[in-house]
Design an enzyme around this catalytic site. Sequence first.
Site, mmCIF file in Angstrom:
data_model
loop_
_atom_site.group_PDB
_atom_site.id
_atom_site.type_symbol
_atom_site.label_atom_id
_atom_site.label_comp_id
_atom_site.label_asym_id
_atom_site.label_seq_id
_atom_site.Cartn_x
_atom_site.Cartn_y
_atom_site.Cartn_z
ATOM 1 N N ARG A 1 -13.781 -8.490 -9.775
ATOM 2 C CA ARG A 1 -12.641 -9.067 -10.509
ATOM 3 C C ARG A 1 -12.397 -8.404 -11.869
ATOM 4 O O ARG A 1 -12.024 -9.075 -12.852
ATOM 5 C CB ARG A 1 -12.839 -10.580 -10.723
ATOM 6 C CG ARG A 1 -12.887 -11.385 -9.456
ATOM 7 C CD ARG A 1 -11.558 -11.393 -8.703
ATOM 8 N NE ARG A 1 -11.727 -12.095 -7.443
ATOM 9 C CZ ARG A 1 -12.085 -11.489 -6.302
ATOM 10 N NH1 ARG A 1 -12.259 -10.172 -6.267
ATOM 11 N NH2 ARG A 1 -12.233 -12.165 -5.199
ATOM 12 N N SER B 1 -8.950 -19.746 -8.836
ATOM 13 C CA SER B 1 -10.272 -20.059 -9.388
ATOM 14 C C SER B 1 -10.276 -19.882 -10.901
ATOM 15 O O SER B 1 -9.846 -18.849 -11.420
ATOM 16 C CB SER B 1 -11.334 -19.135 -8.781
ATOM 17 O OG SER B 1 -11.461 -19.435 -7.415
ATOM 18 N N GLU C 1 -12.298 -16.887 -15.397
ATOM 19 C CA GLU C 1 -11.614 -15.796 -14.693
ATOM 20 C C GLU C 1 -10.144 -15.755 -15.132
ATOM 21 O O GLU C 1 -9.543 -14.690 -15.223
ATOM 22 C CB GLU C 1 -11.697 -16.036 -13.183
ATOM 23 C CG GLU C 1 -11.104 -14.906 -12.365
ATOM 24 C CD GLU C 1 -11.436 -15.019 -10.892
ATOM 25 O OE1 GLU C 1 -12.592 -15.321 -10.551
ATOM 26 O OE2 GLU C 1 -10.519 -14.805 -10.088
HETATM 27 C C1 LIG Z 1 -3.298 -20.513 -5.505
HETATM 28 C C2 LIG Z 1 -3.954 -19.261 -6.056
HETATM 29 C C3 LIG Z 1 -4.892 -18.592 -5.292
HETATM 30 C C4 LIG Z 1 -5.513 -17.438 -5.769
HETATM 31 N N1 LIG Z 1 -6.425 -16.786 -4.978
HETATM 32 C C5 LIG Z 1 -6.972 -15.628 -5.408
HETATM 33 C C6 LIG Z 1 -7.893 -14.910 -4.572
HETATM 34 O O1 LIG Z 1 -8.195 -15.302 -3.448
HETATM 35 N N2 LIG Z 1 -8.422 -13.761 -5.064
HETATM 36 C C7 LIG Z 1 -8.084 -13.263 -6.299
HETATM 37 O O2 LIG Z 1 -8.592 -12.204 -6.667
HETATM 38 N N3 LIG Z 1 -7.231 -13.932 -7.112
HETATM 39 C C8 LIG Z 1 -6.658 -15.086 -6.705
HETATM 40 N N4 LIG Z 1 -5.781 -15.757 -7.517
HETATM 41 C C9 LIG Z 1 -5.508 -15.260 -8.883
HETATM 42 C C10 LIG Z 1 -4.277 -14.309 -8.972
HETATM 43 O O3 LIG Z 1 -3.468 -14.458 -7.854
HETATM 44 C C11 LIG Z 1 -4.694 -12.859 -9.112
HETATM 45 O O4 LIG Z 1 -5.517 -12.706 -10.227
HETATM 46 C C12 LIG Z 1 -3.482 -11.916 -9.230
HETATM 47 O O5 LIG Z 1 -3.909 -10.607 -8.923
HETATM 48 C C13 LIG Z 1 -2.814 -11.919 -10.595
HETATM 49 O O6 LIG Z 1 -1.625 -11.133 -10.520
HETATM 50 P P1 LIG Z 1 -0.352 -11.464 -11.427
HETATM 51 O O7 LIG Z 1 0.711 -10.473 -11.125
HETATM 52 O O8 LIG Z 1 0.038 -12.891 -11.259
HETATM 53 O O9 LIG Z 1 -0.948 -11.220 -12.874
HETATM 54 P P2 LIG Z 1 -0.690 -12.094 -14.198
HETATM 55 O O10 LIG Z 1 -1.315 -13.428 -14.008
HETATM 56 O O11 LIG Z 1 0.728 -12.046 -14.577
HETATM 57 O O12 LIG Z 1 -1.564 -11.276 -15.249
HETATM 58 C C14 LIG Z 1 -2.971 -11.264 -15.156
HETATM 59 C C15 LIG Z 1 -3.502 -10.084 -15.960
HETATM 60 O O13 LIG Z 1 -3.082 -8.876 -15.314
HETATM 61 C C16 LIG Z 1 -2.353 -8.090 -16.233
HETATM 62 N N5 LIG Z 1 -1.264 -7.410 -15.487
HETATM 63 C C17 LIG Z 1 -0.200 -7.968 -14.855
HETATM 64 N N6 LIG Z 1 0.562 -6.996 -14.322
HETATM 65 C C18 LIG Z 1 -0.028 -5.822 -14.640
HETATM 66 C C19 LIG Z 1 0.281 -4.450 -14.381
HETATM 67 N N7 LIG Z 1 1.396 -4.051 -13.716
HETATM 68 N N8 LIG Z 1 -0.574 -3.500 -14.864
HETATM 69 C C20 LIG Z 1 -1.701 -3.842 -15.549
HETATM 70 N N9 LIG Z 1 -2.027 -5.117 -15.840
HETATM 71 C C21 LIG Z 1 -1.202 -6.086 -15.378
HETATM 72 C C22 LIG Z 1 -1.798 -9.038 -17.280
HETATM 73 O O14 LIG Z 1 -1.566 -8.378 -18.505
HETATM 74 C C23 LIG Z 1 -2.943 -10.037 -17.384
HETATM 75 O O15 LIG Z 1 -3.944 -9.557 -18.226
HETATM 76 C C24 LIG Z 1 -5.146 -16.927 -7.056
HETATM 77 C C25 LIG Z 1 -4.174 -17.595 -7.810
HETATM 78 C C26 LIG Z 1 -3.558 -18.741 -7.325
HETATM 79 C C27 LIG Z 1 -2.493 -19.417 -8.129
#
Ligand SMILES: Cc1cc2nc3c(=O)[nH]c(=O)nc-3n(C[C@H](O)[C@H](O)[C@H](O)COP(=O)(O)OP(=O)(O)OC[C@H]3O[C@@H](n4cnc5c(N)ncnc54)[C@H](O)[C@@H]3O)c2cc1C
Length: 310
Positions: A174, A226, A303
């Site tokens: 992660r 999580s 996380e």
């Molecule tokens: C119901 C639910 C289930 C989930 N299950 C999982 C799972 O099974 N496994 C898992 O790993 N995660 C899970 N997550 C967490 C989440 O989905 C992941 O962490 C996801 O990858 C975050 O992506 P985002 O675009 O929403 O990032 P954001 O939440 O918008 O940002 C998170 C971080 O990433 C950075 N970021 C965003 N876009 C970019 C980019 N283009 N380049 C560089 N940095 C960037 C942001 O600056 C920030 O620091 C879950 C979340 C939810 C709500």
Amino acid sequence: MNKNIISQLPTDTTVKTHVDLCDYTTFKLGGPCRALIDCKTPDALGRTAALLVKSDFDFIVIGQGSNLLVSDEGLPCVVLRFCSEDKPHVEFDGSRIRVSGNTLLDDLARLSVEHGLGDISYCSGIPGTVGGAIAGNAGAFGQQIGDVIKSVRLMELNGAIREVTADELAFEYRSSVLKQTGAVVLDAVLKVKRCDVQIMTAERERILELRSSKHPDWKTMPCAGSVFRNIEPTSAAERRQAAGWFLEEAGVKNFHVGGAHLFEKHANIIIAEPDSSAADVYQLTEKMIGAVKEKFGFSLVREIKLLGNF
Ligand SMILES: Cc1cc2nc3c(=O)[nH]c(=O)nc-3n(C[C@H](O)[C@H](O)[C@H](O)COP(=O)(O)OP(=O)(O)OC[C@H]3O[C@@H](n4cnc5c(N)ncnc54)[C@H](O)[C@@H]3O)c2cc1C
């Protein structure tokens, strides 16, 4: 943000100056920001960032906001949103996939399955963008996106653009180097294997069903997946241990603060009811950390990413 800067923004952006970030996070929490600029393409993101750097504006980049807890008072900076919820940008070429950082991870998983390319069906149903997934090395069932990344085109925070290999991203559980540098994923090339379409389609359906039976639907139950990282093993022979197990053993299941409470099927997931605040969620995480520390003597590590003052 003044009109002069707004008039210089690329055409494939939209800017909103009076906006609350609760409309852009899956927790549905978060106060105002200086401006929110939706960047529809990697090029628009790169040019917008370059303009903000030149004009001395602080900014951050978010994707779908599915891993964020933004404070109620909001952020004193510009937010660049790089998330394409209606149009995936994916190109297939032999065993390679080029994908834009704003594509939803689940769209990438679905299209790969349809093309019989790459066993990344474990990404099915994970919210968020490909960029957010690469930054946090998202995954499930012991596999993560970093395993199939070949190269990534990055934008550094000073606006400079360069291509890096997977090794340079230093993927870990992660995490990647991007969490420290803040560099932004514009697009990425994945190297994957050919797969049988029927087998992978069935696997994707199995995973989606499994997830919907165990995870909340964030569209109706605001959450960010999580809350805490799983526990690192102390020796190579051991496996990472689920934070949820320690939380259950510490008796947190009925903890709540204001409108924030734990998901009944999973002690590591917080649900934010519509009357809750980001402060409630934060205080609940503190209570959870305290309970585990008291029972087991160690501190859980969040996380979810905290943005703003808590
Ligand atoms: C119901 C639910 C289930 C989930 N299950 C999982 C799972 O099974 N496994 C898992 O790993 N995660 C899970 N997550 C967490 C989440 O989905 C992941 O962490 C996801 O990858 C975050 O992506 P985002 O675009 O929403 O990032 P954001 O939440 O918008 O940002 C998170 C971080 O990433 C950075 N970021 C965003 N876009 C970019 C980019 N283009 N380049 C560089 N940095 C960037 C942001 O600056 C920030 O620091 C879950 C979340 C939810 C709500």
